[in-house]
Design an enzyme around this catalytic site. Structure first.
Site, PDB file in Angstrom:
ATOM      1  N   LYS A 155       0.946  -1.185   0.148  1.00 44.58           N
ATOM      2  CA  LYS A 155      -0.059  -0.015   0.143  1.00 44.58           C
ATOM      3  C   LYS A 155       1.078   1.290  -0.100  1.00 44.58           C
ATOM      4  O   LYS A 155       1.261   1.550   1.126  1.00 44.58           O
ATOM      5  CB  LYS A 155      -0.760  -0.043   1.195  1.00 44.58           C
ATOM      6  CG  LYS A 155      -2.204   0.804   1.228  1.00 44.58           C
ATOM      7  CD  LYS A 155      -3.229   0.529   2.166  1.00 44.58           C
ATOM      8  CE  LYS A 155      -4.019   1.713   2.542  1.00 44.58           C
ATOM      9  NZ  LYS A 155      -4.859   2.146   1.286  1.00 44.58           N
TER      10      LYS A 155
HETATM   11  N1  PMP Z   1      -7.944  -1.741  -2.523  1.00 42.99           N
HETATM   12  C1  PMP Z   1      -7.240  -0.586  -2.538  1.00 42.99           C
HETATM   13  C2  PMP Z   1      -6.708  -0.010  -3.980  1.00 42.99           C
HETATM   14  C3  PMP Z   1      -7.357   0.289  -1.492  1.00 42.99           C
HETATM   15  O1  PMP Z   1      -6.742   1.462  -1.487  1.00 42.99           O
HETATM   16  C4  PMP Z   1      -8.052  -0.056  -0.191  1.00 42.99           C
HETATM   17  C5  PMP Z   1      -8.214   0.894   0.857  1.00 42.99           C
HETATM   18  N2  PMP Z   1      -7.111   0.695   1.652  1.00 42.99           N
HETATM   19  C6  PMP Z   1      -8.597  -1.192  -0.370  1.00 42.99           C
HETATM   20  C7  PMP Z   1      -8.625  -2.233  -1.324  1.00 42.99           C
HETATM   21  C8  PMP Z   1      -9.406  -1.843   0.987  1.00 42.99           C
HETATM   22  O2  PMP Z   1      -8.492  -2.230   1.889  1.00 42.99           O
HETATM   23  P1  PMP Z   1      -8.727  -2.100   3.376  1.00 42.99           P
HETATM   24  O3  PMP Z   1     -10.083  -3.086   3.666  1.00 42.99           O
HETATM   25  O4  PMP Z   1      -7.537  -2.791   4.188  1.00 42.99           O
HETATM   26  O5  PMP Z   1      -8.956  -0.669   3.759  1.00 42.99           O
END
Ligand code: PMP
Length: 301
Positions: A155
């Site tokens: 991320k």
């Molecule tokens: N995919 C992407 C590209 C994201 O930016 C996010 C948000 N963090 C998610 C999926 C969902 O991840 P999470 O449930 O950990 O927030």
């Protein structure tokens, strides 16, 4: 979403007033996207505010930094303690927490060795999700970042340009959100959410190998579904699997669980569908501490 200023920000280990948390214009991460980030939620519970899956978010931050070879000066425990110090000082009840670390000031150019890391934790008000109309999705002309170009499992800040381009294309065309396909044409995820389908009672979501982030809400939904006795499959999906689904929803820390009404102007038969509603209820009960079975996911302030 417009940010409401809080009183403090955790900046390289110290709490500083919101307006003083600043960096120089020649910050490496601003130019080359050399940073990692997390988005975590604080929800109100019957016993005060609680952070949802804080350690899991911080562990993902550490993994993301490792993939980029970005030196992170703080470990999970220090970041967790810093998060709680800051949240207690800010006193918000329902908010979004942004952890991020990026290469800072001191050297320019693509050789990242020796550039100091700046680490920040900030929070801003984020109201609990209200029932919104089902999302209208459009398949993006932009492919999800190819894992051989930049790892979508990290991320990281720079690669978000992919999501920003896709979101802008979708909203310019009058849709709410973009569905991105991987280089091989399989369904990856949305610009900031993982995607799920329901067909004949079976819940499916694409794997990390399709370029999807290992979303913590995705993991939460899979756990809740298994605990409800629902059959779940993490497997490669085609765009037509979404067209043919009984229900589609997306999920993420910011979005929560959001039903999808249509993809590429093909209406889903139900939105929200029965299983989407059950999972959204279970999710709400988990994040608000209403269901004690998931109390281990909460860090109370
Ligand atoms: N995919 C992407 C590209 C994201 O930016 C996010 C948000 N963090 C998610 C999926 C969902 O991840 P999470 O449930 O950990 O927030």
């Amino acid at each position: 979403m417009v940010m409401t200023e809080a009183s403090t920000i955790w900046f390289d280990g110290a709490l500083v007033p919101w307006q003083q948390a600043q960096v120089h214009v020649l910050t490496h991460g601003l130019h080359y996207g050399t940073g990692v980030l997390e988005g975590t939620r604080v929800h109100g519970t019957a016993d005060g505010a609680a952070v949802f899956r804080l350690d899991d978010h911080l562990r993902r931050l550490v993994r993301s930094a490792g993939m980029l070879r970005l030196p992170l000066p703080y470990g999970v425990e220090e970041l967790a303690a810093g998060t709680l110090d800051m949240l207690r000082a800010n006193g918000q009840r329902s908010c979004y927490v942004r952890h991020f670390a990026f290469l800072g000031y001191g050297s320019m150019g693509l050789d990242m060795r020796g550039v100091p890391t700046t680490t920040v934790i900030a929070s801003w008000d984020w109201p609990e999700a209200v029932e919104a109309r089902p999302l209208r999705l459009k398949t993006s002309s932009w492919r999800r970042n190819d894992p051989n170009s930049v790892p979508p499992a990290a991320k990281a800040t720079g690669p978000y340009l992919n999501s920003v381009l896709a979101r802008r294309e979708a909203t310019d065309a009058g849709y709410d959100e973009a569905l991105l396909l991987a280089a091989d044409g399989s369904v990856s995820e949305c610009s900031a959410e993982n995607v799920f389908t329901v067909r004949d009672g079976v819940l499916r979501t694409p794997p990390a190998a399709s370029g999807a982030l290992e979303g913590l809400t995705q993991d939460t939904v899979l756990t809740l579904a298994r605990d409800l006795g629902v059959e779940v499959r993490v497997e490669r999906l085609l765009r037509s699997d979404l067209y043919a689904a009984d229900e589609v929803f997306v999920c993420g820390t910011a979005a929560g669980i959001a039903p999808v009404g249509s993809l590429d102007d093909r209406e889903l038969p139900t939105a929200p569908g029965t299983l989407t509603e059950r999972l959204a209820d279970a999710y709400r009960a988990a994040v608000t501490g209403e269901n004690p079975r998931y109390a281990h996911w909460l860090t109370r302030l």
